[in-house]
Motif scaffolding. Structure first.
Motif, PDB file in Angstrom:
ATOM      1  N   ASP A  19       0.783  -1.214   0.034  1.00 56.84           N
ATOM      2  CA  ASP A  19       0.076  -0.114   0.027  1.00 56.84           C
ATOM      3  C   ASP A  19       0.972   1.291   0.220  1.00 56.84           C
ATOM      4  OD1 ASP A  19       1.044  -0.338   2.469  1.00 56.84           O
ATOM      5  OD2 ASP A  19      -0.932   0.151   3.688  1.00 56.84           O
ATOM      6  N   ARG A  20       2.062   1.152  -0.125  1.00 60.01           N
ATOM      7  CA  ARG A  20       3.000   2.418  -0.165  1.00 60.01           C
ATOM      8  C   ARG A  20       3.776   2.267  -1.508  1.00 60.01           C
ATOM      9  NH1 ARG A  20       3.497   4.382   5.091  1.00 60.01           N
ATOM     10  NH2 ARG A  20       4.018   6.331   3.835  1.00 60.01           N
ATOM     11  N   LEU A  21       3.330   1.850  -2.573  1.00 58.76           N
ATOM     12  CA  LEU A  21       3.976   1.920  -3.745  1.00 58.76           C
ATOM     13  C   LEU A  21       4.399   3.514  -4.431  1.00 58.76           C
ATOM     14  CD1 LEU A  21       2.474  -0.978  -5.906  1.00 58.76           C
ATOM     15  CD2 LEU A  21       4.437  -0.966  -4.261  1.00 58.76           C
ATOM     16  N   GLU A  22       3.421   4.221  -4.168  1.00 61.03           N
ATOM     17  CA  GLU A  22       3.442   5.615  -4.513  1.00 61.03           C
ATOM     18  C   GLU A  22       4.532   6.145  -3.811  1.00 61.03           C
ATOM     19  OE1 GLU A  22      -0.258   7.622  -5.120  1.00 61.03           O
ATOM     20  OE2 GLU A  22      -0.863   6.263  -6.800  1.00 61.03           O
ATOM     21  N   ASP A  23       4.336   6.187  -2.498  1.00 62.88           N
ATOM     22  CA  ASP A  23       5.410   6.696  -1.548  1.00 62.88           C
ATOM     23  C   ASP A  23       6.657   6.586  -1.850  1.00 62.88           C
ATOM     24  OD1 ASP A  23       3.243   7.792  -0.125  1.00 62.88           O
ATOM     25  OD2 ASP A  23       2.577   6.231   1.117  1.00 62.88           O
ATOM     26  N   VAL A  24       6.867   5.176  -2.067  1.00 64.92           N
ATOM     27  CA  VAL A  24       8.504   4.659  -2.389  1.00 64.92           C
ATOM     28  C   VAL A  24       8.702   5.302  -3.676  1.00 64.92           C
ATOM     29  CG1 VAL A  24       9.868   2.843  -3.035  1.00 64.92           C
ATOM     30  CG2 VAL A  24       8.130   2.536  -1.357  1.00 64.92           C
ATOM     31  N   GLU A  25       7.932   5.373  -4.854  1.00 59.90           N
ATOM     32  CA  GLU A  25       8.483   6.147  -5.975  1.00 59.90           C
ATOM     33  C   GLU A  25       8.697   7.485  -5.791  1.00 59.90           C
ATOM     34  OE1 GLU A  25       6.581   5.548  -9.676  1.00 59.90           O
ATOM     35  OE2 GLU A  25       5.681   3.465  -9.001  1.00 59.90           O
ATOM     36  N   GLY A  26       8.048   8.149  -4.814  1.00 62.42           N
ATOM     37  CA  GLY A  26       7.915   9.663  -4.403  1.00 62.42           C
ATOM     38  C   GLY A  26       9.346   9.739  -3.628  1.00 62.42           C
ATOM     39  N   PHE A  27       9.740   8.819  -2.868  1.00 71.40           N
ATOM     40  CA  PHE A  27      10.849   8.951  -2.008  1.00 71.40           C
ATOM     41  C   PHE A  27      12.117   8.699  -3.101  1.00 71.40           C
ATOM     42  CE2 PHE A  27      14.595   6.544  -0.230  1.00 71.40           C
ATOM     43  CZ  PHE A  27      14.802   7.413   0.803  1.00 71.40           C
ATOM     44  N   LEU A  28      11.998   8.017  -3.808  1.00 70.11           N
ATOM     45  CA  LEU A  28      13.225   7.864  -4.805  1.00 70.11           C
ATOM     46  C   LEU A  28      13.163   9.022  -5.717  1.00 70.11           C
ATOM     47  CD1 LEU A  28      12.621   4.008  -5.749  1.00 70.11           C
ATOM     48  CD2 LEU A  28      14.446   5.012  -4.347  1.00 70.11           C
ATOM     49  N   GLY A  29      12.242   9.730  -6.089  1.00 75.98           N
ATOM     50  CA  GLY A  29      12.149  10.902  -6.661  1.00 75.98           C
ATOM     51  C   GLY A  29      13.056  11.846  -6.040  1.00 75.98           C
ATOM     52  N   LYS A  30      12.623  12.038  -4.626  1.00 77.53           N
ATOM     53  CA  LYS A  30      13.361  13.077  -3.782  1.00 77.53           C
ATOM     54  C   LYS A  30      14.966  12.465  -3.764  1.00 77.53           C
ATOM     55  CE  LYS A  30       9.379  14.340  -1.506  1.00 77.53           C
ATOM     56  NZ  LYS A  30       8.600  14.424  -0.049  1.00 77.53           N
ATOM     57  N   GLY A  31      15.194  11.196  -3.740  1.00 76.61           N
ATOM     58  CA  GLY A  31      16.630  10.722  -3.539  1.00 76.61           C
ATOM     59  C   GLY A  31      17.498  11.417  -4.756  1.00 76.61           C
ATOM     60  N   TYR A  32      16.757  11.316  -5.861  1.00 76.86           N
ATOM     61  CA  TYR A  32      17.493  12.029  -7.155  1.00 76.86           C
ATOM     62  C   TYR A  32      18.006  13.331  -6.701  1.00 76.86           C
ATOM     63  CZ  TYR A  32      17.608  14.612 -11.434  1.00 76.86           C
ATOM     64  OH  TYR A  32      18.104  15.385 -12.500  1.00 76.86           O
ATOM     65  N   GLU A  33      17.287  14.252  -6.019  1.00 79.67           N
ATOM     66  CA  GLU A  33      17.699  15.664  -5.745  1.00 79.67           C
ATOM     67  C   GLU A  33      18.832  15.634  -4.709  1.00 79.67           C
ATOM     68  OE1 GLU A  33      14.128  17.420  -4.423  1.00 79.67           O
ATOM     69  OE2 GLU A  33      12.808  17.196  -6.077  1.00 79.67           O
ATOM     70  N   LEU A  34      18.689  14.662  -3.789  1.00 79.92           N
ATOM     71  CA  LEU A  34      19.678  14.651  -2.716  1.00 79.92           C
ATOM     72  C   LEU A  34      21.111  14.105  -3.349  1.00 79.92           C
ATOM     73  CD1 LEU A  34      17.813  12.883   0.242  1.00 79.92           C
ATOM     74  CD2 LEU A  34      18.219  15.269  -0.049  1.00 79.92           C
TER      75      LEU A  34
END
Length: 215
Positions: A19-34
């Protein structure tokens, strides 16, 4: 264009809560910025396995030296991953530290224009007496990869202390990936699999979530 200066990598599969697939994708997108602030992280890719149960993502990144890998492991993105792991993941991240045996970065203009959109993750388990032969096969495959203009990034990896190897590669579209799957590297791999490997190659198609490639 071989990227011989990168010799070390991290390979981190992430099993997401259903139930957290979108959240994981969002986290990885922010990881790109970091990760853009990490000068010693040369290439960083985050991807999702296609049609895989349980739902699994992966982070793959490359470094020139151990100092860069260690800096990444103690950096902002690693800190954020550990802080969010319990909420997002079904199991704690298992961080592997492979050695890069051979690699090739294709046409930089294609990478910058179209980006890396999909890829392959191929795990190879060598027979006990064929470890050196698998190493030689993977390093010897580099000229075949260099002849594939649509293979934009290709890495052959060894997991030290095991008999396991991997190929990870990236493409701009399905046409490039399909050309690789029917190309000379794939033909050579399957022609030698029974002799070299204790089990068939484990091939997973992946979709890129975010990527930062210094070329």
């Amino acid at each position: 264009m071989p990227s011989s200066e990168v010799s070390l990598a991290l390979f981190v599969p992430l099993i997401a809560k259903s139930d957290r697939l979108e959240d994981v994708e969002g986290f990885l997108g922010k990881g790109y910025e970091l990760v853009q602030d990490e000068e010693e992280t040369i290439q960083w890719m985050a991807a999702k396995y296609d049609d895989h149960t349980p739902p699994t993502f992966m982070i793959f990144d490359t470094f020139r030296a151990e100092s860069g890998r260690n800096a990444h492991l103690t950096g902002k993105i690693a800190e954020a991953l550990m802080a969010n792991a319990d909420a997002l993941l079904a199991a704690g991240p298992e961080i592997a530290k492979p050695t890069i045996l051979a690699n090739n970065i294709g046409d930089p203009s294609k990478i910058k224009a179209g980006g890396l959109r999909n890829g392959l993750r191929v795990l190879l388990q060598a027979k006990s007496d064929k470890v050196q032969a698998v190493k030689e096969f993977l390093t010897g495959a580099l000229p075949l990869v260099e002849a594939e203009p649509e293979t934009l990034a290709w890495y052959a990896l060894e997991f030290p202390g095991t008999k396991q190897f991997a190929i990870i590669d990236f493409f701009a579209d399905d046409a490039g990936r399909n050309a690789h799957l029917t190309g000379e590297v794939a033909k050579a791999l399957f022609a030698n699999a029974e002799e070299l490997l204790s089990s068939p190659p484990d091939i997973k198609k992946i979709t890129v979530v975010a990527a930062n490639v210094k070329v």
